[in-house]
Scaffold this motif. Structure first.
Motif, PDB file in Angstrom:
ATOM      1  N   GLY A  11       0.632   5.708   6.497  1.00  0.00           N
ATOM      2  CA  GLY A  11       1.017   4.292   6.307  1.00  0.00           C
ATOM      3  C   GLY A  11      -0.013   3.381   6.664  1.00  0.00           C
ATOM      4  O   GLY A  11      -1.046   3.856   7.532  1.00  0.00           O
ATOM      5  N   ALA A  12      -0.045   2.011   6.147  1.00  0.00           N
ATOM      6  CA  ALA A  12      -1.139   1.092   6.476  1.00  0.00           C
ATOM      7  C   ALA A  12      -1.240   0.727   8.093  1.00  0.00           C
ATOM      8  O   ALA A  12      -2.306   0.766   8.526  1.00  0.00           O
ATOM      9  N   CYS A  13      -0.044   0.697   8.463  1.00  0.00           N
ATOM     10  CA  CYS A  13      -0.205   0.103  10.044  1.00  0.00           C
ATOM     11  C   CYS A  13      -0.984   1.205  10.787  1.00  0.00           C
ATOM     12  O   CYS A  13      -1.669   0.964  11.615  1.00  0.00           O
ATOM     13  N   ASN A  86       0.155 -11.099   1.990  1.00  0.00           N
ATOM     14  CA  ASN A  86       1.361 -11.259   2.778  1.00  0.00           C
ATOM     15  C   ASN A  86       0.641 -12.238   4.178  1.00  0.00           C
ATOM     16  O   ASN A  86      -0.053 -11.742   4.919  1.00  0.00           O
ATOM     17  N   ASP A 114      -6.846  -4.913   3.520  1.00  0.00           N
ATOM     18  CA  ASP A 114      -5.505  -4.105   3.619  1.00  0.00           C
ATOM     19  C   ASP A 114      -5.056  -4.388   1.993  1.00  0.00           C
ATOM     20  O   ASP A 114      -4.455  -5.471   1.708  1.00  0.00           O
ATOM     21  N   TYR A 117      -0.773  -4.258  -1.632  1.00  0.00           N
ATOM     22  CA  TYR A 117       0.044  -5.130  -2.848  1.00  0.00           C
ATOM     23  C   TYR A 117      -0.951  -5.111  -3.745  1.00  0.00           C
ATOM     24  O   TYR A 117      -0.513  -5.728  -5.071  1.00  0.00           O
ATOM     25  N   SER A 145      -1.141   2.161   0.719  1.00  0.00           N
ATOM     26  CA  SER A 145      -0.010   2.730   1.323  1.00  0.00           C
ATOM     27  C   SER A 145       0.691   2.971   0.139  1.00  0.00           C
ATOM     28  O   SER A 145       1.044   2.228  -0.912  1.00  0.00           O
ATOM     29  N   SER A 147       4.086   2.648   0.742  1.00  0.00           N
ATOM     30  CA  SER A 147       5.173   2.048   1.239  1.00  0.00           C
ATOM     31  C   SER A 147       5.854   1.012   0.359  1.00  0.00           C
ATOM     32  O   SER A 147       7.020   0.739   0.079  1.00  0.00           O
ATOM     33  N   LYS A 148       4.912   0.255  -0.478  1.00  0.00           N
ATOM     34  CA  LYS A 148       5.323  -0.661  -1.492  1.00  0.00           C
ATOM     35  C   LYS A 148       5.444  -0.366  -2.867  1.00  0.00           C
ATOM     36  O   LYS A 148       6.099  -0.829  -3.494  1.00  0.00           O
ATOM     37  N   ARG A 155       6.545   6.890   5.258  1.00  0.00           N
ATOM     38  CA  ARG A 155       5.198   6.773   6.061  1.00  0.00           C
ATOM     39  C   ARG A 155       3.859   7.530   5.747  1.00  0.00           C
ATOM     40  O   ARG A 155       3.442   8.571   6.456  1.00  0.00           O
TER      41      ARG A 155
HETATM   42  C1  LIG Z   1      -0.374  -6.454   4.555  1.00  0.00           C
HETATM   43  C2  LIG Z   1       0.693  -5.339   4.993  1.00  0.00           C
HETATM   44  N1  LIG Z   1       0.197  -4.361   5.654  1.00  0.00           N
HETATM   45  C3  LIG Z   1       0.827  -3.213   5.931  1.00  0.00           C
HETATM   46  C4  LIG Z   1       2.240  -3.061   5.662  1.00  0.00           C
HETATM   47  C5  LIG Z   1       2.838  -1.983   6.500  1.00  0.00           C
HETATM   48  O1  LIG Z   1       2.410  -0.877   5.556  1.00  0.00           O
HETATM   49  P1  LIG Z   1       3.074   0.472   5.963  1.00  0.00           P
HETATM   50  O2  LIG Z   1       4.509   0.663   5.770  1.00  0.00           O
HETATM   51  O3  LIG Z   1       2.106   1.525   5.011  1.00  0.00           O
HETATM   52  O4  LIG Z   1       2.497   0.776   7.407  1.00  0.00           O
HETATM   53  C6  LIG Z   1       2.709  -4.365   4.968  1.00  0.00           C
HETATM   54  C7  LIG Z   1       4.267  -4.470   5.304  1.00  0.00           C
HETATM   55  O5  LIG Z   1       4.900  -5.371   5.121  1.00  0.00           O
HETATM   56  C8  LIG Z   1       2.044  -5.389   4.777  1.00  0.00           C
HETATM   57  O6  LIG Z   1       2.751  -6.441   4.301  1.00  0.00           O
END
Ligand SMILES: Cc1ncc(COP(=O)(O)O)c(C=O)c1O
Length: 303
Positions: A11-13, A86, A114, A117, A145, A147-148, A155
């Motif tokens: 995931g991005a985090c 975001n 990042d 989106y 990621s 995720s979106k 993950r």
């Molecule tokens: C800008 C940004 N980066 C990362 C994330 C989290 O991504 P991930 O679920 O891949 O860790 C989000 C989720 O809200 C996000 O808005």
């Protein structure tokens, strides 16, 4: 794109956390946008980083402000959410992207973009992603990621960057011990990508989210005419300015009306932006979105 420019993450985090681990020490300085994603700010705090924020306008991060800061400060990296940000929904213009990369080369800092989106565009195709610089510019790291565009619970995400950066990320005890960050899920998702299923899903999401965006815009226009905002072209969020309203207080009060929002202050590393709110249109369908805005209106009427 070469396979050596890609790196699978959980995931991005997780990618942001790994970049902090490999490229920073506690006390190091980084730059972020104001506003910025509040949980990324938390990750930077977890690593003991000092954060300086750069203001934005409708074209994204203000490069003139950045140049002013660079005259006196040297960040380890700049964290940007360049497309459908975001929380603000804004997109960094092509000219500013190019200038940012030029400055990163000149002053030798990393641009951590990042881009989660990037694929969720509804009414306007955004400029090309920072990932496009990754094979020939050593200062650019694109974080992305599933995720979106698929599901957050998987993950699973990826980094696209110059192979020198990928090499540095790969040599860690964490990676060597685990044999990768999420190999099982990545094998499952690979099948979906190869079958065309991911592309189909993104097309479906774009249709669905475009309808939800329109529903939120129509509801704001009808029920909250004093709200100030720019209509986003993609992503998940409206960044709403309500002059004179304290977002934290409003959020507390909104619980009584069973509606939720995020207060602007969360997205500021300087405890500013108190009279902004982030409203998300990703989770609920159009009817629930309108109901939510009506509840917010009622809540504001008694604020
Ligand atoms: C800008 C940004 N980066 C990362 C994330 C989290 O991504 P991930 O679920 O891949 O860790 C989000 C989720 O809200 C996000 O808005």
């Amino acid at each position: 794109m070469e396979p050596g420019d890609l790196f699978v993450t959980a995931g991005a985090c997780c990618a942001l956390d790994l970049l902090c681990t490999q490229y920073t020490q506690p006390g190091d300085l980084i730059f972020v946008e104001q506003p910025s994603y509040f949980l990324a700010l938390r990750i930077f705090e977890d690593h003991g980083l000092r954060v300086v924020s750069i203001p934005m306008d409708d074209d994204g991060m203000r490069i003139d402000e950045l140049e002013g800061k660079l005259a006196e400060l040297r960040p380890k990296f700049i964290y940007t959410i360049p497309t459908f940000q975001n929380p603000s929904g804004r997109t960094l213009s092509q000219a500013r992207r190019e200038k940012l990369v030029e400055l990163a080369q000149q002053y030798d800092f990393l641009v951590v973009a990042d881009e989660v989106y990037h694929f969720l565009a509804y009414s306007q195709t955004p400029p090309g992603p920072f990932a496009a610089f990754a094979d020939h510019v050593e200062q650019v790291v694109s974080v992305n990621s599933f995720s979106k565009i698929l599901a957050p619970g998987l993950r699973l995400g990826w980094i696209q960057a110059h192979e020198e950066i990928i090499k540095r990320l790969s040599v860690s005890g964490l990676l060597e011990s685990g044999g990768g960050m999420n190999p099982y899920t990545s094998a499952l998702v690979r099948g979906l990508i190869e079958s065309g299923g991911l592309e189909e899903n993104i097309a479906r999401l774009r249709r669905e989210y475009a309808g939800r965006l329109n529903a939120l815009e129509a509801a704001l226009r009808q029920h909250l005419p004093t709200a100030e905002y720019t209509i986003p072209q993609g992503g998940f969020f409206f960044w709403v300015h309500l002059p004179g309203v304290d977002g934290t207080e409003l959020r507390r009060k909104a619980q009584e009306y069973k509606v939720d929002l995020r207060q602007g202050e969360l997205f500021s590393s300087r405890e500013e932006m108190k009279d902004y709110l982030r409203l998300s249109f990703s989770f609920y369908g159009p009817e629930a979105i309108e109901e939510g805005v009506k509840r917010l209106r009622d809540c504001l009427a008694n604020y």
